[in-house]
Design an enzyme around this catalytic site. Structure first.
Site, PDB file in Angstrom:
ATOM      1  N   GLY A   7       0.829  -1.217   0.000  1.00 22.00           N
ATOM      2  CA  GLY A   7       0.000   0.000   0.000  1.00 22.00           C
ATOM      3  C   GLY A   7       0.856   1.256   0.000  1.00 22.00           C
ATOM      4  N   GLY A  10      -0.581   4.739  -0.754  1.00 24.33           N
ATOM      5  CA  GLY A  10      -1.780   5.106  -0.005  1.00 24.33           C
ATOM      6  C   GLY A  10      -1.524   6.211   1.009  1.00 24.33           C
ATOM      7  N   TYR A 125     -15.914  -5.007   6.574  1.00 24.39           N
ATOM      8  CA  TYR A 125     -14.535  -4.545   6.776  1.00 24.39           C
ATOM      9  C   TYR A 125     -14.057  -4.891   8.184  1.00 24.39           C
ATOM     10  CZ  TYR A 125     -10.754  -1.099   7.305  1.00 24.39           C
ATOM     11  OH  TYR A 125      -9.552  -0.484   7.557  1.00 24.39           O
ATOM     12  N   ILE A 167      -7.701   8.198  10.100  1.00 22.04           N
ATOM     13  CA  ILE A 167      -6.466   8.832   9.636  1.00 22.04           C
ATOM     14  C   ILE A 167      -6.808   9.834   8.527  1.00 22.04           C
ATOM     15  CG2 ILE A 167      -4.154   8.403   8.706  1.00 22.04           C
ATOM     16  CD1 ILE A 167      -4.549   5.426   9.479  1.00 22.04           C
ATOM     17  N   HIS A 180     -13.404   9.009   3.047  1.00 18.29           N
ATOM     18  CA  HIS A 180     -13.655   9.286   4.457  1.00 18.29           C
ATOM     19  C   HIS A 180     -14.059  10.747   4.647  1.00 18.29           C
ATOM     20  CE1 HIS A 180     -10.995   5.677   4.695  1.00 18.29           C
ATOM     21  NE2 HIS A 180     -11.913   5.352   5.565  1.00 18.29           N
ATOM     22  N   LYS A 188     -15.594  18.863  -0.934  1.00 18.11           N
ATOM     23  CA  LYS A 188     -16.917  19.498  -1.075  1.00 18.11           C
ATOM     24  C   LYS A 188     -16.852  20.988  -0.739  1.00 18.11           C
ATOM     25  CE  LYS A 188     -19.484  15.255  -0.265  1.00 18.11           C
ATOM     26  NZ  LYS A 188     -20.223  14.391   0.681  1.00 18.11           N
TER      27      LYS A 188
HETATM   28  O1  GFB Z   1     -15.061   9.035   7.804  1.00 12.46           O
HETATM   29  P1  GFB Z   1     -16.403   8.403   7.733  1.00 12.46           P
HETATM   30  O2  GFB Z   1     -16.914   8.122   6.368  1.00 12.46           O
HETATM   31  O3  GFB Z   1     -16.339   7.018   8.497  1.00 12.46           O
HETATM   32  O4  GFB Z   1     -17.543   9.304   8.473  1.00 12.46           O
HETATM   33  P2  GFB Z   1     -16.644   6.428   9.926  1.00 12.46           P
HETATM   34  C1  GFB Z   1     -17.360   9.885   9.650  1.00 12.46           C
HETATM   35  C2  GFB Z   1     -18.567  10.757  10.010  1.00 12.46           C
HETATM   36  O5  GFB Z   1     -18.567  11.894   9.145  1.00 12.46           O
HETATM   37  C3  GFB Z   1     -19.964  10.173   9.911  1.00 12.46           C
HETATM   38  C4  GFB Z   1     -19.877  12.196   8.727  1.00 12.46           C
HETATM   39  O6  GFB Z   1     -20.700  10.549  11.056  1.00 12.46           O
HETATM   40  C5  GFB Z   1     -20.564  10.848   8.670  1.00 12.46           C
HETATM   41  O7  GFB Z   1     -21.958  11.010   8.756  1.00 12.46           O
HETATM   42  N1  GFB Z   1     -19.846  12.899   7.424  1.00 12.46           N
HETATM   43  C6  GFB Z   1     -20.364  14.134   7.188  1.00 12.46           C
HETATM   44  C7  GFB Z   1     -19.332  12.428   6.277  1.00 12.46           C
HETATM   45  N2  GFB Z   1     -20.203  14.472   5.897  1.00 12.46           N
HETATM   46  C8  GFB Z   1     -19.571  13.440   5.290  1.00 12.46           C
HETATM   47  C9  GFB Z   1     -19.145  13.202   3.939  1.00 12.46           C
HETATM   48  O8  GFB Z   1     -19.303  14.010   3.018  1.00 12.46           O
HETATM   49  N3  GFB Z   1     -18.510  12.016   3.694  1.00 12.46           N
HETATM   50  C10 GFB Z   1     -18.285  11.080   4.709  1.00 12.46           C
HETATM   51  N4  GFB Z   1     -17.639   9.945   4.395  1.00 12.46           N
HETATM   52  N5  GFB Z   1     -18.689  11.264   6.000  1.00 12.46           N
HETATM   53  C11 GFB Z   1     -15.199   4.522   8.852  1.00 12.46           C
HETATM   54  C12 GFB Z   1     -15.308   3.057   8.560  1.00 12.46           C
HETATM   55  O9  GFB Z   1     -16.282   4.875   9.670  1.00 12.46           O
HETATM   56  O10 GFB Z   1     -14.003   4.818   9.570  1.00 12.46           O
HETATM   57  C13 GFB Z   1     -14.096   2.607   7.788  1.00 12.46           C
HETATM   58  O11 GFB Z   1     -16.490   2.835   7.809  1.00 12.46           O
HETATM   59  C14 GFB Z   1     -12.807   3.013   8.468  1.00 12.46           C
HETATM   60  O12 GFB Z   1     -14.124   1.201   7.645  1.00 12.46           O
HETATM   61  C15 GFB Z   1     -12.856   4.497   8.799  1.00 12.46           C
HETATM   62  O13 GFB Z   1     -12.630   2.330   9.632  1.00 12.46           O
HETATM   63  C16 GFB Z   1     -11.625   4.915   9.566  1.00 12.46           C
HETATM   64  O14 GFB Z   1     -15.710   7.032  10.899  1.00 12.46           O
HETATM   65  O15 GFB Z   1     -18.084   6.505  10.246  1.00 12.46           O
END
Ligand code: GFB
Length: 313
Positions: A7, A10, A125, A167, A180, A188
């Site tokens: 990776g 990455g 995952y 991260i 993420h 955005k």
């Molecule tokens: O980083 P994220 O996608 O993953 O989302 P998780 C974190 C929080 O950000 C959630 C909010 O509460 C989302 O609702 N959020 C707000 C957003 N706006 C956005 C947006 O535009 N995009 C995204 N993605 N989130 C992940 C795991 O969980 O954490 C993975 O699913 C991994 O497997 C990662 O472990 C580190 O923190 O919820």
């Protein structure tokens, strides 16, 4: 020490140096046993930093649960087995705090890893990554330190799992839908500024997260490769929690965005929090100076604007 890094292109991989850098599926598809074993037979590393994984944000996890399980299971089974068969001395592999049980007494500590189902939003995952820890333990037990015939200690390799919180940093994937939260919101907010439109954030803004800067993860990983002698997993966190709505304020400030911010509650919030206790890490690296979220976000925004045309998005 001859180090192999999976990776390598990455988010974490790009902060690390290694003798052999494996960047992505096109170079070596680690889901394929033959390709993986041939790589190890050819390169014969003594130490491995295993960051390669099928990753994504909340939406990507929710919509690709089967693929996230299969791809990560295959990648990890192959890498650790190829390392074992080629007498690698130490493998440092990556999990994530989303693998801990959804119903757990906070703050999270390493010993709670297998105490219940993970949050549904990370199901595939999370279980694949838990099995990476199971594989490491099983290999340490059967192939780890053993008493040779004549009572001499013989060392047949050590498999360690590190468990970082969310991260972020340069070289991340800034894709709008599947990335993420930090890279997604930076992208955005950038577009909202460019196009003079509203900045839409998913969910209620209430969830809590702990963020760690990729460079700090790189530093800590190098120290762990060199001198972490324990076989039990290690959480990588600064135990500083932030509410998503406050993270948004830091990104808006760093991007100098002057427009309106909206929370789209039709989008998922995911897990409410994943608060960690990092005392084990503090014991290993007392007084480690983590990069502040404000400084890390500023540097990531600067990098994103500079590399907008070429970055992953
Ligand atoms: O980083 P994220 O996608 O993953 O989302 P998780 C974190 C929080 O950000 C959630 C909010 O509460 C989302 O609702 N959020 C707000 C957003 N706006 C956005 C947006 O535009 N995009 C995204 N993605 N989130 C992940 C795991 O969980 O954490 C993975 O699913 C991994 O497997 C990662 O472990 C580190 O923190 O919820």
């Amino acid at each position: 020490m001859k180090t192999l890094l999976t990776g390598a292109n990455g988010l974490v991989g790009s902060t690390l140096d290694a003798d052999i850098k494996v960047s992505g599926r096109r170079e070596v598809d680690l889901r394929n046993w033959e390709e993986t074993y041939n790589l190890f037979k050819k390169e014969r590393p003594t130490h491995v930093i295993h960051t390669a994984a099928r990753v994504g944000g909340l939406a990507a996890n929710i919509h690709n649960m089967g693929e996230f399980f299969y791809d990560n299971m295959m990648i990890n089974l192959n890498v650790l087995e190829a390392a074992r068969r080629t007498d690698v001395k130490k493998v440092v592999s990556f999990l994530s705090t989303c693998v801990f049980p959804a119903e757990v007494e906070y703050p999270i500590t390493e010993d709670k890893l297998h105490e219940g189902e993970p949050h549904l939003s990370n199901y595939g995952y999370a279980y694949a990554k838990r099995m990476l820890d199971v594989q490491a333990r099983a290999y340490n037990d059967q192939y780890g330190i053993s008493l040779g015939g004549l009572g001499f200690m013989s060392f047949n390799g050590k498999y360690i799992s590190v468990i970082p919180t969310n991260i972020y940093g340069p070289n991340d994937n800034f894709e709008l839908e599947n990335s993420h939260v930090v890279p997604a919101l930076i992208h955005k907010c950038y577009l909202a500024k460019q196009n003079k439109t509203d900045f839409m954030v998913w969910g209620s803004g209430e969830p809590l997260r702990e963020f760690i800067y990729a460079d700090d993860v790189g530093d800590l990983t190098q120290l762990i490769l060199e001198s972490y002698e324990d076989e039990t997993p290690l959480i990588l966190s600064n135990s500083q929690e932030v509410r998503i709505r406050d993270l948004v304020k830091i990104i808006v400030e760093a991007m100098e965005y002057k427009g309106r911010v909206f929370f789209d509650e039709s989008k998922p919030d995911g897990q409410y929090k994943k608060s960690t206790n990092n005392s084990k890490l503090q014991t290993f690296v007392p007084g480690y100076r983590f990069t502040s979220l404000k400084k890390g976000i500023e540097q990531t925004v600067k990098w994103f604007i500079k590399n907008y045309e070429s970055c992953r998005k």
